[in-house]
Design a protein around this motif. Structure first.
Motif, PDB file in Angstrom:
ATOM      1  N   GLY A  63       5.047  -6.595 -13.466  1.00 60.78           N
ATOM      2  CA  GLY A  63       5.848  -5.768 -12.569  1.00 60.78           C
ATOM      3  C   GLY A  63       5.298  -4.383 -12.330  1.00 60.78           C
ATOM      4  O   GLY A  63       5.730  -3.695 -11.397  1.00 60.78           O
ATOM      5  N   SER A  64       4.331  -3.943 -13.142  1.00 64.59           N
ATOM      6  CA  SER A  64       3.732  -2.607 -12.949  1.00 64.59           C
ATOM      7  C   SER A  64       2.316  -2.696 -12.388  1.00 64.59           C
ATOM      8  O   SER A  64       1.579  -1.705 -12.418  1.00 64.59           O
ATOM      9  CB  SER A  64       3.698  -1.852 -14.286  1.00 64.59           C
ATOM     10  N   ILE A  65       1.942  -3.864 -11.860  1.00 63.94           N
ATOM     11  CA  ILE A  65       0.548  -4.068 -11.452  1.00 63.94           C
ATOM     12  C   ILE A  65       0.128  -3.099 -10.335  1.00 63.94           C
ATOM     13  O   ILE A  65      -1.040  -2.694 -10.254  1.00 63.94           O
ATOM     14  CB  ILE A  65       0.309  -5.534 -11.019  1.00 63.94           C
ATOM     15  N   GLU A  66       1.079  -2.682  -9.495  1.00 62.70           N
ATOM     16  CA  GLU A  66       0.710  -1.744  -8.430  1.00 62.70           C
ATOM     17  C   GLU A  66       0.340  -0.370  -8.992  1.00 62.70           C
ATOM     18  O   GLU A  66      -0.466   0.347  -8.392  1.00 62.70           O
ATOM     19  CB  GLU A  66       1.850  -1.646  -7.408  1.00 62.70           C
ATOM     20  N   ALA A  67       0.902  -0.015 -10.146  1.00 61.93           N
ATOM     21  CA  ALA A  67       0.495   1.231 -10.798  1.00 61.93           C
ATOM     22  C   ALA A  67      -0.927   1.112 -11.339  1.00 61.93           C
ATOM     23  O   ALA A  67      -1.693   2.087 -11.328  1.00 61.93           O
ATOM     24  CB  ALA A  67       1.464   1.578 -11.926  1.00 61.93           C
ATOM     25  N   VAL A  68      -1.303  -0.083 -11.819  1.00 62.57           N
ATOM     26  CA  VAL A  68      -2.683  -0.336 -12.262  1.00 62.57           C
ATOM     27  C   VAL A  68      -3.641  -0.135 -11.091  1.00 62.57           C
ATOM     28  O   VAL A  68      -4.679   0.532 -11.207  1.00 62.57           O
ATOM     29  CB  VAL A  68      -2.811  -1.764 -12.828  1.00 62.57           C
ATOM     30  N   ILE A  69      -3.278  -0.716  -9.943  1.00 65.29           N
ATOM     31  CA  ILE A  69      -4.125  -0.607  -8.748  1.00 65.29           C
ATOM     32  C   ILE A  69      -4.202   0.849  -8.283  1.00 65.29           C
ATOM     33  O   ILE A  69      -5.279   1.356  -7.945  1.00 65.29           O
ATOM     34  CB  ILE A  69      -3.567  -1.497  -7.622  1.00 65.29           C
ATOM     35  N   ALA A  70      -3.046   1.531  -8.293  1.00 63.90           N
ATOM     36  CA  ALA A  70      -3.018   2.929  -7.855  1.00 63.90           C
ATOM     37  C   ALA A  70      -3.942   3.791  -8.704  1.00 63.90           C
ATOM     38  O   ALA A  70      -4.664   4.651  -8.174  1.00 63.90           O
ATOM     39  CB  ALA A  70      -1.583   3.456  -7.936  1.00 63.90           C
ATOM     40  N   ASN A  71      -3.953   3.564 -10.005  1.00 59.94           N
ATOM     41  CA  ASN A  71      -4.813   4.356 -10.881  1.00 59.94           C
ATOM     42  C   ASN A  71      -6.285   4.070 -10.629  1.00 59.94           C
ATOM     43  O   ASN A  71      -7.118   4.980 -10.636  1.00 59.94           O
ATOM     44  CB  ASN A  71      -4.454   4.065 -12.336  1.00 59.94           C
TER      45      ASN A  71
ATOM     46  N   PHE B 115       0.829  -1.202   0.000  1.00 56.05           N
ATOM     47  CA  PHE B 115       0.000   0.000   0.000  1.00 56.05           C
ATOM     48  C   PHE B 115       0.865   1.255   0.000  1.00 56.05           C
ATOM     49  O   PHE B 115       0.439   2.306  -0.486  1.00 56.05           O
ATOM     50  CB  PHE B 115      -0.956  -0.013   1.192  1.00 56.05           C
ATOM     51  N   SER B 116       2.084   1.152   0.515  1.00 56.01           N
ATOM     52  CA  SER B 116       3.003   2.284   0.452  1.00 56.01           C
ATOM     53  C   SER B 116       3.376   2.585  -0.998  1.00 56.01           C
ATOM     54  O   SER B 116       3.380   3.748  -1.419  1.00 56.01           O
ATOM     55  CB  SER B 116       4.266   1.972   1.260  1.00 56.01           C
ATOM     56  N   ASN B 117       3.656   1.538  -1.760  1.00 54.30           N
ATOM     57  CA  ASN B 117       3.936   1.722  -3.188  1.00 54.30           C
ATOM     58  C   ASN B 117       2.733   2.320  -3.903  1.00 54.30           C
ATOM     59  O   ASN B 117       2.864   3.210  -4.754  1.00 54.30           O
ATOM     60  CB  ASN B 117       4.298   0.391  -3.837  1.00 54.30           C
ATOM     61  N   ILE B 118       1.563   1.807  -3.592  1.00 56.18           N
ATOM     62  CA  ILE B 118       0.346   2.264  -4.259  1.00 56.18           C
ATOM     63  C   ILE B 118       0.092   3.742  -3.974  1.00 56.18           C
ATOM     64  O   ILE B 118      -0.226   4.516  -4.892  1.00 56.18           O
ATOM     65  CB  ILE B 118      -0.856   1.397  -3.829  1.00 56.18           C
TER      66      ILE B 118
ATOM     67  N   PHE C  16      -7.081  -7.795 -10.845  1.00 62.94           N
ATOM     68  CA  PHE C  16      -6.624  -6.408 -10.947  1.00 62.94           C
ATOM     69  C   PHE C  16      -6.817  -5.810 -12.339  1.00 62.94           C
ATOM     70  O   PHE C  16      -6.896  -4.582 -12.494  1.00 62.94           O
ATOM     71  CB  PHE C  16      -5.154  -6.302 -10.542  1.00 62.94           C
ATOM     72  N   LEU C  17      -6.872  -6.665 -13.374  1.00 65.87           N
ATOM     73  CA  LEU C  17      -7.027  -6.158 -14.739  1.00 65.87           C
ATOM     74  C   LEU C  17      -8.446  -6.317 -15.271  1.00 65.87           C
ATOM     75  O   LEU C  17      -8.688  -6.121 -16.461  1.00 65.87           O
ATOM     76  CB  LEU C  17      -6.051  -6.884 -15.685  1.00 65.87           C
ATOM     77  N   ARG C  18      -9.375  -6.655 -14.400  1.00 67.55           N
ATOM     78  CA  ARG C  18     -10.722  -6.999 -14.878  1.00 67.55           C
ATOM     79  C   ARG C  18     -11.425  -5.824 -15.559  1.00 67.55           C
ATOM     80  O   ARG C  18     -12.298  -6.020 -16.398  1.00 67.55           O
ATOM     81  CB  ARG C  18     -11.578  -7.551 -13.741  1.00 67.55           C
ATOM     82  N   ASN C  19     -11.057  -4.600 -15.221  1.00 66.84           N
ATOM     83  CA  ASN C  19     -11.670  -3.434 -15.867  1.00 66.84           C
ATOM     84  C   ASN C  19     -10.727  -2.724 -16.821  1.00 66.84           C
ATOM     85  O   ASN C  19     -11.013  -1.619 -17.276  1.00 66.84           O
ATOM     86  CB  ASN C  19     -12.155  -2.446 -14.792  1.00 66.84           C
TER      87      ASN C  19
ATOM     88  N   GLY D 239      -7.260   5.781  -7.367  1.00 68.54           N
ATOM     89  CA  GLY D 239      -7.062   7.213  -7.251  1.00 68.54           C
ATOM     90  C   GLY D 239      -7.419   7.985  -8.493  1.00 68.54           C
ATOM     91  O   GLY D 239      -8.603   8.241  -8.754  1.00 68.54           O
ATOM     92  N   PRO D 240      -6.448   8.325  -9.341  1.00 69.39           N
ATOM     93  CA  PRO D 240      -6.714   9.268 -10.442  1.00 69.39           C
ATOM     94  C   PRO D 240      -7.709   8.779 -11.480  1.00 69.39           C
ATOM     95  O   PRO D 240      -8.431   9.576 -12.070  1.00 69.39           O
ATOM     96  CB  PRO D 240      -5.321   9.436 -11.079  1.00 69.39           C
ATOM     97  N   LYS D 241      -7.751   7.475 -11.739  1.00 66.56           N
ATOM     98  CA  LYS D 241      -8.641   6.907 -12.760  1.00 66.56           C
ATOM     99  C   LYS D 241      -8.403   7.524 -14.147  1.00 66.56           C
ATOM    100  O   LYS D 241      -9.334   7.890 -14.862  1.00 66.56           O
ATOM    101  CB  LYS D 241     -10.110   7.057 -12.361  1.00 66.56           C
ATOM    102  N   ILE D 242      -7.146   7.590 -14.514  1.00 69.36           N
ATOM    103  CA  ILE D 242      -6.773   8.046 -15.847  1.00 69.36           C
ATOM    104  C   ILE D 242      -7.145   6.956 -16.858  1.00 69.36           C
ATOM    105  O   ILE D 242      -6.994   5.769 -16.577  1.00 69.36           O
ATOM    106  CB  ILE D 242      -5.243   8.297 -15.908  1.00 69.36           C
ATOM    107  N   PRO D 243      -7.640   7.304 -18.048  1.00 69.94           N
ATOM    108  CA  PRO D 243      -7.844   6.283 -19.083  1.00 69.94           C
ATOM    109  C   PRO D 243      -6.545   5.491 -19.272  1.00 69.94           C
ATOM    110  O   PRO D 243      -5.461   6.096 -19.395  1.00 69.94           O
ATOM    111  CB  PRO D 243      -8.191   7.099 -20.326  1.00 69.94           C
ATOM    112  N   SER D 244      -6.628   4.159 -19.279  1.00 71.25           N
ATOM    113  CA  SER D 244      -5.389   3.389 -19.213  1.00 71.25           C
ATOM    114  C   SER D 244      -5.369   2.190 -20.140  1.00 71.25           C
ATOM    115  O   SER D 244      -6.409   1.617 -20.485  1.00 71.25           O
ATOM    116  CB  SER D 244      -5.138   2.924 -17.771  1.00 71.25           C
TER     117      SER D 244
END
Length: 373
Positions: free
Chosen positions: A109-117, A85-88, A152-155, A120-125
């Protein structure tokens, strides 16, 4: 942690350029990084790229033109066996600070960035999956990561380069929105003329990682007998370097030139391109070799058999049949006419199917759809 409201912003920077944020586990030399360099070059003006690496390695920036609008930053990930959660929280802030129009994340390796978005910001991804590391293949995937991707990638909108990954994303990960975009290259960049010489140069270009199994190639090189002299060059860097040098056993006909930001110069030195991987998807190095007019010897993994020309297919050998691999390599070493025939067929197929323009146009269409949904 509860999900916050979507972050809204005006599309583009102050000059109207579309802003893309790319989060890479590493920006070391590799296929994903080579593809992005080609994409950035093809997109040209009108796009601003911000690249975050999670391990501090930016060596592949050498592949990107100095004229491109690209910024680099390092996010220091805390190493954890589970989601941090610190990374997120840190990645949420990094995404907000960059304030992109589109977020691009790369591999597990970037899955925590997926979760963070998402939180939080919900940028189109877009999330890019390009393959697996040691111990994983399409058929033998980590159950933990299958379930992790499924959840984590379901959406997410997931982009893959190969038929095998497309099937895995749909059937194993249960992703609803999957698009296969075949990689593209600058074909003209790899056109070259080879001067006659009195030896055959076998070459490979790739990261020196266990799944590339360059030991197989070295063993085959040592085993085959040819009427003339032969040499082997394995171009790249990676954790297997010392072990591969040991496997070479001091043979001065086997060299490890290191990494290059200009692979076309290396392909121009080769007579045969060889892949010996235990797992691949749709290797960019193979496309480059084909564009350079080279015949290919390879294990039959990923989409390789479908990628090469019909003339080259007999030299794509079943994984695990190392005797057949050796025989294929020996056959091509012994016949300059056969190498020329197959190489020309590969060059024509690469020009027809693996163009930079085709790939760039597909991504432009995807960006437009993503922003207009």
């Amino acid at each position: 942690m509860t999900e916050s409201a979507p972050h809204t912003h005006k599309q583009g920077d102050d000059r109207g350029n579309l802003k893309l944020l790319h989060v890479f586990p590493s920006f070391a030399f590799g296929g994903q990084q080579a593809r992005l360099a080609t994409l950035i070059d093809g997109l040209g003006d009108g796009y601003n790229h911000h690249i975050i690496t999670l391990d501090g390695d930016f060596s592949a920036k050498a592949m990107i033109s100095d004229q491109a609008q690209v910024n680099f930053a390092h996010f220091a990930m805390k190493k954890n066996s589970a989601i941090s959660f610190s990374n997120i929280r840190g990645l949420m802030n990094a995404i907000r600070t960059a304030n992109p129009d589109i977020l691009c994340t790369y591999n597990w390796g970037s899955i925590e960035a997926v979760i963070a978005n998402r939180m939080g910001p919900k940028i189109p991804s877009l999330h890019f999956e390009d393959g697996f590391g040691p111990g994983e293949t399409i058929e033998n995937q980590s159950q933990k990561r299958i379930l992790g991707r499924r959840f984590f990638l379901r959406n997410s909108w997931v982009i893959v380069p190969s038929h095998g990954l497309e099937k895995a994303a749909r059937e194993k990960w249960k992703i609803k929105k999957v698009t296969r975009v075949e990689n593209g290259i600058e074909n003209d960049r790899f056109t070259s003329t080879r001067a006659p010489r009195d030896f055959v140069m076998i070459g490979s270009v790739g990261s020196l990682r266990p799944e590339k199994n360059y030991r197989r190639l070295i063993a085959a090189f040592k085993k085959i007998e040819t009427s003339g002299e032969k040499r082997l060059a394995i171009v790249g860097v990676g954790p297997e370097h010392d072990a591969l040098c040991e496997a070479a056993g001091g043979d001065n006909k086997i060299t490890f030139p290191g990494q290059t930001p200009a692979p076309e110069k290396e392909f121009a030195k080769f007579d045969i391109f060889a892949l010996s991987s235990d797992t691949e998807q749709a290797p960019i190095s193979l496309m480059e070799a084909m564009a350079a007019g080279l015949p290919v010897v390879s294990t039959n993994v990923g989409d390789i058999l479908e990628m090469v020309s019909n003339e080259n297919q007999p030299y794509i050998m079943p994984l695990g049949n190392d005797d057949a691999y050796c025989e294929a390599l020996a056959t091509l070493c012994s016949s300059p006419a056969l190498r020329q025939k197959i190489g020309e067929a590969n060059r024509k197929k690469a020009a027809r199917l693996f163009s930079q323009e085709r790939m760039v146009n597909q991504y432009k269409e995807i960006f437009s759809k993503l922003l207009n949904n």
